[in-house]
Design a protein around this motif. Structure first.
Motif, short mmCIF file in Angstrom:
data_model
loop_
_atom_site.label_atom_id
_atom_site.label_comp_id
_atom_site.label_asym_id
_atom_site.label_seq_id
_atom_site.Cartn_x
_atom_site.Cartn_y
_atom_site.Cartn_z
N ARG A 143 9.03 -6.34 6.34
CA ARG A 143 9.31 -4.93 6.08
C ARG A 143 8.03 -4.10 6.18
O ARG A 143 8.03 -2.99 6.72
CB ARG A 143 9.94 -4.77 4.70
N GLY A 144 6.94 -4.66 5.67
CA GLY A 144 5.67 -3.95 5.78
C GLY A 144 5.23 -3.79 7.21
O GLY A 144 4.74 -2.73 7.63
N PRO B 74 0.83 -1.21 0.00
CA PRO B 74 0.00 0.00 0.00
C PRO B 74 0.85 1.24 0.00
O PRO B 74 1.99 1.24 0.48
CB PRO B 74 -0.80 -0.13 1.31
N SER B 75 0.31 2.31 -0.56
CA SER B 75 1.06 3.57 -0.58
C SER B 75 1.33 4.03 0.83
O SER B 75 0.47 3.99 1.68
CB SER B 75 0.26 4.63 -1.33
N SER B 76 2.55 4.42 1.08
CA SER B 76 2.94 4.90 2.41
C SER B 76 4.18 5.71 2.26
O SER B 76 4.67 5.97 1.18
CB SER B 76 3.18 3.71 3.36
N SER B 77 4.73 6.08 3.41
CA SER B 77 5.95 6.89 3.40
C SER B 77 7.18 6.02 3.29
O SER B 77 8.29 6.51 3.43
CB SER B 77 6.02 7.74 4.67
N VAL C 101 -3.72 -4.76 5.06
CA VAL C 101 -3.12 -3.89 4.04
C VAL C 101 -2.34 -2.76 4.70
O VAL C 101 -1.22 -2.43 4.28
CB VAL C 101 -4.21 -3.33 3.11
N GLU C 102 -2.91 -2.20 5.72
CA GLU C 102 -2.23 -1.11 6.43
C GLU C 102 -0.91 -1.58 7.04
O GLU C 102 0.04 -0.81 7.15
CB GLU C 102 -3.13 -0.56 7.53
N GLN D 209 -12.93 -5.78 6.71
CA GLN D 209 -12.34 -4.92 7.75
C GLN D 209 -10.98 -5.47 8.19
O GLN D 209 -10.01 -4.72 8.37
CB GLN D 209 -13.29 -4.82 8.95
N VAL D 210 -10.93 -6.79 8.37
CA VAL D 210 -9.67 -7.42 8.76
C VAL D 210 -8.63 -7.29 7.65
O VAL D 210 -7.45 -7.02 7.91
CB VAL D 210 -9.91 -8.90 9.11
N LEU D 211 -9.07 -7.46 6.41
CA LEU D 211 -8.14 -7.33 5.28
C LEU D 211 -7.60 -5.91 5.16
O LEU D 211 -6.43 -5.71 4.83
CB LEU D 211 -8.84 -7.75 3.99
#
Length: 575
Positions: A299-300, A14-17, A217-218, A211-213
Protein backbone atom coordinates in the motif's frame (compact mmCIF):
# COMPACT_ATOMS: atom_id res chain seq x y z
CA UNK A 1 26.19 -11.38 26.04
CA UNK A 2 22.64 -11.28 24.64
CA UNK A 3 21.15 -9.34 21.81
CA UNK A 4 19.05 -6.29 22.58
CA UNK A 5 15.92 -5.93 20.47
CA UNK A 6 14.59 -2.42 20.15
CA UNK A 7 11.01 -1.31 19.63
CA UNK A 8 9.09 -4.12 17.97
CA UNK A 9 5.81 -2.39 16.90
CA UNK A 10 5.51 -1.75 13.22
CA UNK A 11 6.91 1.52 11.88
CA UNK A 12 4.20 4.14 11.28
CA UNK A 13 3.83 5.17 7.69
CA UNK A 14 5.26 8.60 6.80
CA UNK A 15 2.85 11.49 6.68
CA UNK A 16 1.30 11.76 3.25
CA UNK A 17 -1.96 12.34 1.48
CA UNK A 18 -2.88 8.67 1.89
CA UNK A 19 -4.65 8.36 5.29
CA UNK A 20 -5.24 4.61 4.82
CA UNK A 21 -1.52 3.93 5.35
CA UNK A 22 -1.96 3.76 9.10
CA UNK A 23 0.47 2.16 11.54
CA UNK A 24 -2.43 0.36 13.17
CA UNK A 25 -3.61 -1.31 9.99
CA UNK A 26 -4.17 -4.94 10.97
CA UNK A 27 -4.27 -8.11 8.92
CA UNK A 28 -8.05 -7.95 8.51
CA UNK A 29 -7.88 -4.44 7.01
CA UNK A 30 -5.10 -5.47 4.66
CA UNK A 31 -7.02 -8.57 3.65
CA UNK A 32 -10.11 -6.48 3.01
CA UNK A 33 -8.36 -3.74 1.03
CA UNK A 34 -5.69 -5.73 -0.78
CA UNK A 35 -6.36 -9.46 -0.66
CA UNK A 36 -10.10 -10.11 -0.64
CA UNK A 37 -11.15 -8.06 -3.67
CA UNK A 38 -10.15 -10.21 -6.65
CA UNK A 39 -11.79 -7.97 -9.26
CA UNK A 40 -10.11 -4.85 -7.89
CA UNK A 41 -6.89 -6.81 -7.50
CA UNK A 42 -6.96 -7.89 -11.16
CA UNK A 43 -7.66 -4.35 -12.31
CA UNK A 44 -4.88 -3.02 -10.10
CA UNK A 45 -2.42 -5.57 -11.46
CA UNK A 46 -3.33 -4.64 -15.02
CA UNK A 47 -2.93 -0.96 -14.21
CA UNK A 48 0.50 -1.50 -12.66
CA UNK A 49 1.59 -3.63 -15.63
CA UNK A 50 0.44 -0.94 -18.03
CA UNK A 51 2.26 1.69 -16.02
CA UNK A 52 5.44 -0.37 -15.97
CA UNK A 53 5.30 -0.88 -19.74
CA UNK A 54 4.88 2.83 -20.40
CA UNK A 55 7.52 3.88 -17.89
CA UNK A 56 9.95 1.36 -19.35
CA UNK A 57 9.29 2.78 -22.83
CA UNK A 58 9.86 6.36 -21.69
CA UNK A 59 13.13 7.92 -22.77
CA UNK A 60 14.76 11.29 -22.26
CA UNK A 61 16.45 12.13 -25.59
CA UNK A 62 17.58 15.63 -24.63
CA UNK A 63 20.31 16.34 -22.09
CA UNK A 64 18.58 19.22 -20.39
CA UNK A 65 18.72 20.26 -16.75
CA UNK A 66 17.57 17.47 -14.45
CA UNK A 67 17.72 14.74 -17.08
CA UNK A 68 20.22 12.57 -15.17
CA UNK A 69 17.97 12.55 -12.13
CA UNK A 70 14.95 11.80 -14.32
CA UNK A 71 16.71 8.87 -16.01
CA UNK A 72 17.80 7.47 -12.67
CA UNK A 73 14.30 7.92 -11.26
CA UNK A 74 12.79 6.17 -14.28
CA UNK A 75 15.19 3.23 -13.84
CA UNK A 76 14.32 2.94 -10.14
CA UNK A 77 10.62 3.12 -10.89
CA UNK A 78 10.91 0.35 -13.49
CA UNK A 79 12.69 -1.78 -10.88
CA UNK A 80 10.09 -0.98 -8.22
CA UNK A 81 7.24 -1.88 -10.56
CA UNK A 82 8.87 -4.94 -12.12
CA UNK A 83 10.72 -6.37 -9.14
CA UNK A 84 8.17 -5.69 -6.40
CA UNK A 85 4.71 -4.48 -7.34
CA UNK A 86 3.95 -6.68 -10.35
CA UNK A 87 5.17 -9.94 -8.76
CA UNK A 88 3.55 -9.05 -5.44
CA UNK A 89 0.19 -8.25 -7.02
CA UNK A 90 0.48 -11.34 -9.20
CA UNK A 91 1.02 -13.64 -6.21
CA UNK A 92 -0.09 -12.04 -2.98
CA UNK A 93 0.46 -15.27 -1.06
CA UNK A 94 4.12 -15.54 -2.07
CA UNK A 95 6.66 -15.33 0.78
CA UNK A 96 7.55 -11.86 2.00
CA UNK A 97 10.95 -10.96 0.54
CA UNK A 98 13.22 -9.68 3.32
CA UNK A 99 16.24 -7.98 1.73
CA UNK A 100 19.25 -7.90 4.05
CA UNK A 101 21.22 -4.83 3.04
CA UNK A 102 23.84 -2.43 4.31
CA UNK A 103 27.32 -1.05 3.85
CA UNK A 104 30.56 -2.90 3.16
CA UNK A 105 31.65 -5.14 6.01
CA UNK A 106 28.48 -4.68 8.04
CA UNK A 107 28.08 -8.45 8.47
CA UNK A 108 25.02 -9.06 6.28
CA UNK A 109 26.10 -12.48 5.04
CA UNK A 110 27.20 -13.57 8.50
CA UNK A 111 23.81 -12.54 9.87
CA UNK A 112 21.94 -14.55 7.22
CA UNK A 113 24.15 -17.60 7.80
CA UNK A 114 23.69 -17.27 11.57
CA UNK A 115 19.89 -17.10 11.27
CA UNK A 116 19.83 -20.18 9.02
CA UNK A 117 22.43 -21.98 11.11
CA UNK A 118 24.77 -22.87 8.27
CA UNK A 119 26.73 -21.12 5.54
CA UNK A 120 24.38 -20.42 2.63
CA UNK A 121 26.04 -17.22 1.45
CA UNK A 122 29.73 -16.29 1.27
CA UNK A 123 31.10 -14.18 4.10
CA UNK A 124 34.69 -13.09 4.67
CA UNK A 125 37.19 -10.32 5.15
CA UNK A 126 37.91 -9.78 1.46
CA UNK A 127 35.89 -6.97 -0.13
CA UNK A 128 33.66 -7.03 -2.01
CA UNK A 129 32.42 -10.31 -0.55
CA UNK A 130 28.93 -10.75 -1.99
CA UNK A 131 29.40 -10.95 -5.73
CA UNK A 132 26.10 -12.67 -6.53
CA UNK A 133 23.09 -12.16 -4.27
CA UNK A 134 21.71 -15.20 -2.46
CA UNK A 135 18.05 -15.83 -1.66
CA UNK A 136 17.17 -18.54 0.84
CA UNK A 137 13.64 -19.78 1.58
CA UNK A 138 11.81 -22.73 3.09
CA UNK A 139 11.61 -25.74 0.72
CA UNK A 140 7.81 -25.81 0.92
CA UNK A 141 7.63 -22.25 -0.44
CA UNK A 142 9.33 -23.14 -3.72
CA UNK A 143 6.15 -23.05 -5.82
CA UNK A 144 4.95 -19.77 -4.35
CA UNK A 145 8.18 -17.95 -5.14
CA UNK A 146 9.16 -19.77 -8.33
CA UNK A 147 7.92 -17.04 -10.67
CA UNK A 148 9.37 -14.05 -8.84
CA UNK A 149 11.58 -12.04 -11.27
CA UNK A 150 14.23 -11.56 -8.61
CA UNK A 151 15.20 -15.22 -9.08
CA UNK A 152 16.78 -14.33 -12.41
CA UNK A 153 19.61 -12.44 -10.70
CA UNK A 154 20.23 -14.39 -7.49
CA UNK A 155 21.54 -17.73 -6.29
CA UNK A 156 18.72 -19.67 -4.63
CA UNK A 157 19.10 -21.84 -1.54
CA UNK A 158 16.50 -23.75 0.46
CA UNK A 159 16.62 -24.45 4.17
CA UNK A 160 14.00 -25.54 6.66
CA UNK A 161 15.48 -23.11 9.22
CA UNK A 162 13.92 -20.24 7.26
CA UNK A 163 10.33 -19.78 8.45
CA UNK A 164 7.66 -20.45 5.87
CA UNK A 165 6.22 -17.24 4.50
CA UNK A 166 9.48 -15.27 4.24
CA UNK A 167 12.54 -15.38 1.99
CA UNK A 168 15.88 -13.91 3.08
CA UNK A 169 17.87 -12.15 0.36
CA UNK A 170 21.51 -11.34 1.06
CA UNK A 171 22.16 -8.29 -1.14
CA UNK A 172 25.51 -6.82 -2.25
CA UNK A 173 27.02 -3.83 -0.46
CA UNK A 174 25.33 -0.48 -1.02
CA UNK A 175 28.75 1.17 -1.19
CA UNK A 176 30.60 -1.62 -3.00
CA UNK A 177 33.67 -0.67 -4.99
CA UNK A 178 32.11 -2.55 -7.91
CA UNK A 179 29.53 -0.63 -9.91
CA UNK A 180 27.67 -3.85 -10.70
CA UNK A 181 27.36 -4.69 -7.00
CA UNK A 182 26.04 -1.24 -6.13
CA UNK A 183 23.52 -1.31 -8.96
CA UNK A 184 22.39 -4.80 -7.98
CA UNK A 185 22.00 -3.78 -4.33
CA UNK A 186 19.79 -0.82 -5.14
CA UNK A 187 17.73 -2.81 -7.64
CA UNK A 188 17.12 -5.66 -5.20
CA UNK A 189 15.94 -3.22 -2.57
CA UNK A 190 13.08 -2.37 -4.93
CA UNK A 191 11.98 -6.03 -4.73
CA UNK A 192 11.72 -6.00 -0.94
CA UNK A 193 8.59 -6.37 1.12
CA UNK A 194 10.78 -5.54 4.11
CA UNK A 195 14.28 -4.10 4.37
CA UNK A 196 16.51 -5.50 7.09
CA UNK A 197 19.32 -2.97 7.29
CA UNK A 198 22.57 -4.09 8.88
CA UNK A 199 25.05 -1.54 10.18
CA UNK A 200 27.81 -1.46 12.80
CA UNK A 201 28.75 0.66 15.76
CA UNK A 202 31.51 2.18 13.64
CA UNK A 203 29.45 2.74 10.45
CA UNK A 204 25.91 3.60 11.52
CA UNK A 205 26.51 7.32 10.92
CA UNK A 206 27.52 6.89 7.25
CA UNK A 207 25.49 9.13 4.95
CA UNK A 208 24.67 6.67 2.15
CA UNK A 209 22.54 4.21 4.15
CA UNK A 210 20.47 7.06 5.56
CA UNK A 211 19.89 8.45 2.06
CA UNK A 212 18.63 5.03 0.98
CA UNK A 213 16.48 4.75 4.10
CA UNK A 214 14.93 8.15 3.46
CA UNK A 215 13.94 6.99 -0.03
CA UNK A 216 12.39 3.88 1.51
CA UNK A 217 10.40 6.00 3.96
CA UNK A 218 9.06 8.03 1.08
CA UNK A 219 7.90 4.83 -0.63
CA UNK A 220 6.32 3.41 2.51
CA UNK A 221 8.61 0.37 2.70
CA UNK A 222 8.62 -1.62 5.94
CA UNK A 223 12.07 -1.39 7.58
CA UNK A 224 13.91 -3.04 10.45
CA UNK A 225 17.52 -2.48 11.54
CA UNK A 226 20.31 -4.59 12.99
CA UNK A 227 23.13 -2.81 14.83
CA UNK A 228 26.01 -5.26 14.61
CA UNK A 229 29.39 -5.59 16.38
CA UNK A 230 28.62 -3.30 19.30
CA UNK A 231 31.26 -3.24 22.08
CA UNK A 232 29.63 -3.74 25.48
CA UNK A 233 30.98 -0.51 26.92
CA UNK A 234 29.61 1.69 24.15
CA UNK A 235 26.22 -0.04 23.81
CA UNK A 236 24.07 2.53 25.70
CA UNK A 237 25.52 5.54 23.86
CA UNK A 238 25.50 3.95 20.40
CA UNK A 239 22.02 2.48 20.80
CA UNK A 240 20.61 5.76 22.09
CA UNK A 241 22.19 7.78 19.28
CA UNK A 242 20.91 5.36 16.64
CA UNK A 243 17.36 5.45 18.04
CA UNK A 244 17.49 9.24 17.88
CA UNK A 245 18.57 9.08 14.24
CA UNK A 246 15.75 6.67 13.46
CA UNK A 247 13.25 9.11 14.96
CA UNK A 248 14.72 11.98 12.93
CA UNK A 249 14.28 10.01 9.71
CA UNK A 250 10.69 8.94 10.35
CA UNK A 251 11.63 5.45 11.55
CA UNK A 252 10.75 5.74 15.22
CA UNK A 253 8.56 2.61 15.17
CA UNK A 254 10.98 0.41 13.26
CA UNK A 255 12.35 -2.71 14.97
CA UNK A 256 15.97 -2.34 16.13
CA UNK A 257 18.14 -5.32 17.08
CA UNK A 258 21.61 -5.16 18.58
CA UNK A 259 24.23 -7.89 18.07
CA UNK A 260 27.32 -7.61 20.29
CA UNK A 261 30.89 -7.58 19.10
CA UNK A 262 32.42 -11.08 19.45
CA UNK A 263 35.80 -10.18 18.00
CA UNK A 264 37.49 -12.01 15.13
CA UNK A 265 35.59 -15.14 14.08
CA UNK A 266 34.67 -17.27 11.10
CA UNK A 267 31.42 -19.02 10.26
CA UNK A 268 27.98 -18.32 11.70
CA UNK A 269 27.55 -16.65 15.07
CA UNK A 270 26.27 -18.62 18.03
CA UNK A 271 22.50 -18.97 17.85
CA UNK A 272 21.77 -16.97 21.05
CA UNK A 273 23.43 -13.88 19.57
CA UNK A 274 20.93 -13.69 16.71
CA UNK A 275 17.99 -15.33 18.48
CA UNK A 276 15.98 -12.08 18.80
CA UNK A 277 16.22 -11.48 15.06
CA UNK A 278 15.36 -15.11 14.30
CA UNK A 279 12.37 -15.03 16.68
CA UNK A 280 11.13 -11.80 15.14
CA UNK A 281 11.38 -13.28 11.64
CA UNK A 282 9.52 -16.40 12.78
CA UNK A 283 6.79 -14.23 14.24
CA UNK A 284 6.77 -12.13 11.07
CA UNK A 285 6.33 -15.29 8.99
CA UNK A 286 2.94 -16.03 10.52
CA UNK A 287 0.14 -15.68 7.94
CA UNK A 288 -1.50 -12.64 9.46
CA UNK A 289 1.72 -10.78 10.25
CA UNK A 290 3.35 -11.61 6.92
CA UNK A 291 0.31 -10.34 5.12
CA UNK A 292 0.30 -7.24 7.25
CA UNK A 293 3.90 -6.45 6.34
CA UNK A 294 3.30 -7.30 2.67
CA UNK A 295 0.12 -5.25 2.61
CA UNK A 296 1.69 -2.28 4.39
CA UNK A 297 4.65 -2.16 2.03
CA UNK A 298 2.42 -2.75 -0.98
CA UNK A 299 0.00 0.00 0.00
CA UNK A 300 2.85 2.35 0.77
CA UNK A 301 4.52 1.59 -2.55
CA UNK A 302 1.29 2.18 -4.47
CA UNK A 303 0.69 5.47 -2.70
CA UNK A 304 4.28 6.53 -3.33
CA UNK A 305 3.81 5.92 -7.06
CA UNK A 306 1.61 9.00 -7.34
CA UNK A 307 4.21 11.71 -6.70
CA UNK A 308 6.86 9.54 -8.33
CA UNK A 309 4.97 9.18 -11.60
CA UNK A 310 3.91 12.82 -11.42
CA UNK A 311 7.55 13.88 -11.20
CA UNK A 312 8.44 11.58 -14.09
CA UNK A 313 5.60 13.03 -16.16
CA UNK A 314 6.86 16.53 -15.35
CA UNK A 315 10.31 15.48 -16.56
CA UNK A 316 8.79 14.16 -19.79
CA UNK A 317 6.91 17.43 -20.20
CA UNK A 318 10.15 19.35 -19.66
CA UNK A 319 11.62 17.34 -22.53
CA UNK A 320 8.63 18.20 -24.73
CA UNK A 321 8.88 21.89 -23.81
CA UNK A 322 12.60 21.89 -24.59
CA UNK A 323 11.91 20.19 -27.93
CA UNK A 324 9.28 22.80 -28.76
CA UNK A 325 11.81 25.55 -27.94
CA UNK A 326 14.42 23.95 -30.18
CA UNK A 327 11.80 23.69 -32.91
CA UNK A 328 11.02 27.39 -32.68
CA UNK A 329 14.72 28.24 -32.82
CA UNK A 330 15.10 26.11 -35.94
CA UNK A 331 12.06 27.73 -37.55
CA UNK A 332 13.51 31.17 -36.90
CA UNK A 333 16.89 30.13 -38.29
CA UNK A 334 15.24 28.67 -41.40
CA UNK A 335 13.34 31.87 -42.19
CA UNK A 336 16.43 33.82 -43.33
CA UNK A 337 17.66 31.40 -46.05
CA UNK A 338 14.11 31.19 -47.40
CA UNK A 339 13.95 34.98 -47.69
CA UNK A 340 17.46 35.16 -49.17
CA UNK A 341 16.62 32.51 -51.77
CA UNK A 342 13.48 34.37 -52.85
CA UNK A 343 15.44 37.60 -53.21
CA UNK A 344 18.07 35.79 -55.29
CA UNK A 345 15.43 34.22 -57.54
CA UNK A 346 13.67 37.52 -58.17
CA UNK A 347 17.03 39.23 -58.76
CA UNK A 348 17.76 36.89 -61.67
CA UNK A 349 20.41 34.68 -60.09
CA UNK A 350 19.11 31.64 -61.97
CA UNK A 351 19.93 33.39 -65.26
CA UNK A 352 23.57 34.01 -64.37
CA UNK A 353 26.17 32.05 -66.29
CA UNK A 354 25.12 29.25 -68.61
CA UNK A 355 21.47 30.26 -69.01
CA UNK A 356 22.26 33.79 -70.13
CA UNK A 357 24.98 32.56 -72.49
CA UNK A 358 22.71 29.90 -73.98
CA UNK A 359 19.94 32.45 -74.53
CA UNK A 360 22.33 34.77 -76.31
CA UNK A 361 23.40 31.90 -78.55
CA UNK A 362 19.84 30.89 -79.41
CA UNK A 363 18.69 34.46 -80.16
CA UNK A 364 21.70 35.51 -82.24
CA UNK A 365 21.06 36.43 -85.89
CA UNK A 366 19.99 33.33 -87.79
CA UNK A 367 19.55 31.25 -84.64
CA UNK A 368 16.28 29.34 -83.99
CA UNK A 369 14.91 31.86 -81.48
CA UNK A 370 15.94 35.03 -83.33
CA UNK A 371 13.09 37.39 -84.18
CA UNK A 372 10.14 35.31 -82.94
CA UNK A 373 7.66 38.02 -84.04
CA UNK A 374 7.31 40.20 -87.13
CA UNK A 375 7.10 43.99 -87.27
CA UNK A 376 3.40 43.90 -86.46
CA UNK A 377 4.06 41.79 -83.35
CA UNK A 378 2.72 38.54 -84.72
CA UNK A 379 4.50 35.22 -84.15
CA UNK A 380 6.66 34.22 -87.09
CA UNK A 381 6.81 30.67 -88.43
CA UNK A 382 4.73 27.54 -88.76
CA UNK A 383 4.82 23.91 -87.64
CA UNK A 384 8.22 23.33 -89.26
CA UNK A 385 9.72 26.25 -87.34
CA UNK A 386 8.01 25.07 -84.16
CA UNK A 387 9.62 21.62 -84.43
CA UNK A 388 13.06 23.16 -84.97
CA UNK A 389 12.64 25.51 -82.04
CA UNK A 390 11.49 22.64 -79.81
CA UNK A 391 14.72 20.79 -80.56
CA UNK A 392 16.82 23.93 -80.16
CA UNK A 393 15.62 24.69 -76.59
CA UNK A 394 16.57 21.26 -75.18
CA UNK A 395 20.06 22.49 -74.10
CA UNK A 396 18.47 25.67 -72.71
CA UNK A 397 16.10 23.59 -70.56
CA UNK A 398 19.05 21.55 -69.33
CA UNK A 399 20.88 24.77 -68.40
CA UNK A 400 17.78 26.01 -66.59
CA UNK A 401 17.61 22.77 -64.60
CA UNK A 402 21.30 22.99 -63.66
CA UNK A 403 21.13 26.65 -62.70
CA UNK A 404 17.90 26.32 -60.72
CA UNK A 405 19.30 23.24 -58.96
CA UNK A 406 22.42 25.20 -58.02
CA UNK A 407 20.33 28.02 -56.54
CA UNK A 408 18.19 25.54 -54.60
CA UNK A 409 21.21 23.60 -53.34
CA UNK A 410 22.83 26.86 -52.28
CA UNK A 411 19.70 27.73 -50.32
CA UNK A 412 19.91 24.35 -48.60
CA UNK A 413 23.60 24.78 -47.81
CA UNK A 414 22.97 28.26 -46.43
CA UNK A 415 20.14 26.86 -44.34
CA UNK A 416 22.34 24.10 -42.93
CA UNK A 417 24.99 26.60 -41.89
CA UNK A 418 22.45 28.79 -40.09
CA UNK A 419 20.64 25.86 -38.49
CA UNK A 420 23.83 24.31 -37.18
CA UNK A 421 24.92 27.67 -35.82
CA UNK A 422 21.57 28.04 -34.04
CA UNK A 423 22.08 24.69 -32.28
CA UNK A 424 25.67 25.33 -31.25
CA UNK A 425 27.45 27.68 -28.90
CA UNK A 426 26.46 29.54 -25.75
CA UNK A 427 23.20 30.85 -27.20
CA UNK A 428 21.97 27.41 -28.27
CA UNK A 429 18.69 26.30 -26.67
CA UNK A 430 18.71 23.54 -24.03
CA UNK A 431 18.89 20.23 -25.86
CA UNK A 432 20.27 21.86 -29.00
CA UNK A 433 23.56 20.00 -28.74
CA UNK A 434 21.72 16.65 -28.77
CA UNK A 435 19.74 17.64 -31.85
CA UNK A 436 22.95 18.77 -33.53
CA UNK A 437 24.75 15.54 -32.69
CA UNK A 438 21.94 13.46 -34.18
CA UNK A 439 21.85 15.49 -37.41
CA UNK A 440 23.52 13.49 -40.21
CA UNK A 441 25.37 15.11 -43.11
CA UNK A 442 23.02 15.58 -46.07
CA UNK A 443 25.24 16.92 -48.89
CA UNK A 444 24.43 14.13 -51.37
CA UNK A 445 20.78 14.14 -50.45
CA UNK A 446 20.62 17.89 -50.82
CA UNK A 447 21.98 17.80 -54.37
CA UNK A 448 19.57 15.07 -55.42
CA UNK A 449 16.62 16.89 -53.91
CA UNK A 450 17.65 20.16 -55.57
CA UNK A 451 17.95 18.53 -59.00
CA UNK A 452 14.57 16.86 -58.57
CA UNK A 453 12.98 20.16 -57.58
CA UNK A 454 14.61 21.99 -60.52
CA UNK A 455 13.26 19.43 -62.98
CA UNK A 456 9.84 19.76 -61.39
CA UNK A 457 10.09 23.54 -61.85
CA UNK A 458 10.79 23.22 -65.60
CA UNK A 459 7.97 20.69 -65.82
CA UNK A 460 5.73 23.26 -64.15
CA UNK A 461 6.70 25.69 -66.96
CA UNK A 462 5.49 23.22 -69.56
CA UNK A 463 2.31 22.50 -67.57
CA UNK A 464 1.50 26.19 -67.13
CA UNK A 465 1.97 26.88 -70.85
CA UNK A 466 -0.26 23.96 -71.82
CA UNK A 467 -2.90 25.20 -69.37
CA UNK A 468 -2.67 28.62 -71.01
CA UNK A 469 -3.05 27.08 -74.48
CA UNK A 470 -6.03 25.00 -73.34
CA UNK A 471 -7.71 28.13 -72.02
CA UNK A 472 -6.93 29.95 -75.27
CA UNK A 473 -8.59 27.19 -77.29
CA UNK A 474 -11.78 27.90 -75.39
CA UNK A 475 -11.66 31.68 -75.91
CA UNK A 476 -12.54 33.89 -78.88
CA UNK A 477 -10.92 37.16 -77.78
CA UNK A 478 -7.94 38.69 -79.53
CA UNK A 479 -5.47 37.62 -76.86
CA UNK A 480 -6.54 33.99 -77.28
CA UNK A 481 -5.82 34.22 -80.99
CA UNK A 482 -2.39 35.58 -80.14
CA UNK A 483 -1.61 32.68 -77.80
CA UNK A 484 -2.73 30.11 -80.36
CA UNK A 485 -0.59 31.75 -83.03
CA UNK A 486 2.43 31.68 -80.72
CA UNK A 487 1.93 27.99 -80.10
CA UNK A 488 1.76 27.22 -83.82
CA UNK A 489 4.88 29.25 -84.62
CA UNK A 490 7.07 28.47 -81.58
CA UNK A 491 5.69 25.23 -80.16
CA UNK A 492 4.51 24.60 -76.60
CA UNK A 493 7.89 23.33 -75.35
CA UNK A 494 9.84 26.23 -76.80
CA UNK A 495 7.26 28.68 -75.46
CA UNK A 496 7.68 27.11 -72.02
CA UNK A 497 11.47 27.48 -72.34
CA UNK A 498 11.05 31.18 -73.14
CA UNK A 499 8.74 31.61 -70.14
CA UNK A 500 11.18 29.80 -67.81
CA UNK A 501 14.10 31.86 -69.10
CA UNK A 502 12.11 35.03 -68.48
CA UNK A 503 11.31 33.82 -64.95
CA UNK A 504 15.00 33.03 -64.47
CA UNK A 505 15.80 36.71 -65.09
CA UNK A 506 16.82 37.18 -68.74
CA UNK A 507 15.31 40.50 -69.86
CA UNK A 508 15.29 39.55 -73.56
CA UNK A 509 13.23 36.49 -72.83
CA UNK A 510 10.75 38.61 -70.89
CA UNK A 511 10.37 40.92 -73.89
CA UNK A 512 9.96 38.04 -76.34
CA UNK A 513 7.37 36.35 -74.14
CA UNK A 514 5.36 39.56 -73.90
CA UNK A 515 5.53 39.93 -77.68
CA UNK A 516 4.29 36.37 -78.17
CA UNK A 517 1.44 36.10 -75.62
CA UNK A 518 0.76 39.72 -74.62
CA UNK A 519 -0.82 40.31 -71.22
CA UNK A 520 -0.50 36.65 -70.28
CA UNK A 521 3.28 36.99 -70.06
CA UNK A 522 3.62 38.81 -66.76
CA UNK A 523 1.34 36.56 -64.67
CA UNK A 524 2.99 33.49 -66.22
CA UNK A 525 6.47 34.73 -65.27
CA UNK A 526 5.32 35.61 -61.74
CA UNK A 527 3.76 32.21 -61.32
CA UNK A 528 7.00 30.48 -62.32
CA UNK A 529 9.07 32.68 -60.00
CA UNK A 530 6.68 32.02 -57.14
CA UNK A 531 6.84 28.32 -57.92
CA UNK A 532 10.64 28.31 -57.81
CA UNK A 533 10.61 30.34 -54.57
CA UNK A 534 8.24 27.76 -53.07
CA UNK A 535 10.65 25.03 -54.09
CA UNK A 536 13.48 26.94 -52.39
CA UNK A 537 11.32 27.07 -49.27
CA UNK A 538 10.81 23.32 -49.56
CA UNK A 539 14.56 22.81 -49.98
CA UNK A 540 15.22 24.76 -46.80
CA UNK A 541 12.43 22.77 -45.20
CA UNK A 542 14.31 19.56 -45.96
CA UNK A 543 17.28 20.95 -44.05
CA UNK A 544 15.01 22.07 -41.23
CA UNK A 545 13.42 18.63 -41.04
CA UNK A 546 16.81 16.92 -41.07
CA UNK A 547 18.04 19.21 -38.31
CA UNK A 548 14.98 18.49 -36.20
CA UNK A 549 14.71 14.77 -36.94
CA UNK A 550 15.39 14.02 -33.28
CA UNK A 551 12.38 16.13 -32.35
CA UNK A 552 10.07 13.60 -34.01
CA UNK A 553 10.73 11.20 -31.13
CA UNK A 554 7.33 10.32 -29.56
CA UNK A 555 8.79 11.13 -26.13
CA UNK A 556 9.26 14.72 -27.29
CA UNK A 557 5.70 15.15 -28.55
CA UNK A 558 3.65 17.94 -27.04
CA UNK A 559 1.36 15.44 -25.30
CA UNK A 560 4.06 12.88 -24.40
CA UNK A 561 3.47 13.24 -20.67
CA UNK A 562 -0.26 12.55 -21.01
CA UNK A 563 0.41 8.83 -21.39
CA UNK A 564 1.94 8.62 -17.92
CA UNK A 565 -0.66 10.96 -16.45
CA UNK A 566 -3.42 8.76 -17.85
CA UNK A 567 -1.86 5.69 -16.28
CA UNK A 568 -1.58 7.57 -13.01
CA UNK A 569 -5.24 8.61 -13.15
CA UNK A 570 -6.27 4.97 -13.60
CA UNK A 571 -4.04 3.94 -10.70
CA UNK A 572 -5.48 6.65 -8.46
CA UNK A 573 -8.95 5.41 -9.26
CA UNK A 574 -8.04 1.90 -8.15
CA UNK A 575 -6.13 2.82 -4.99
Amino acid sequence: MSAHPGTVPARPAPSSSAPDRDAGTDARAVARDVLVRPLAQTSLLDAVKDLRRDVDATTFPLDIAGVDAARASRARLVDQLGEHLVPRLTELSAPAVVVVSGSTGAGKSTLVNSIVGREVTAAGVLRPTTRRPVLVHHPLDVDLISHHPVLESVEVAQDEAVPRGIALLDAPDLDSVLDSNRESAHRLLEAADLWLFVTTAARYGDALPWQVLEAAVERGTSIAMVLNRVPEGSLPAVRGDLLARLREHGLAGSPLFVVPDVGPHSGPLDAPLVAPVARWLAMLAGPDRARTVVGRTLRGALAALRPWVDELADAVQAQADAAAHVGRVLDEAAALPVADAEVAIRAGTVADGAVRARWAELTAAGAPLARLTDRRGRAKGGPRHARARTVAVVPLLADLVDSAAAVLASAGEHAEDLLRAALDGPTAPPGGADVLAAWPARVSGRTTAAERAARAWTAEGARAVRALLAAADQGAELESDRVRAAARAVGADALAAVALTAAAGVPGATDDLAALIGTHAEPLVEHLRDDLADRARDQVGLERDAAGSTLSDPDLAEDASSRLRLRLAVLKGLT
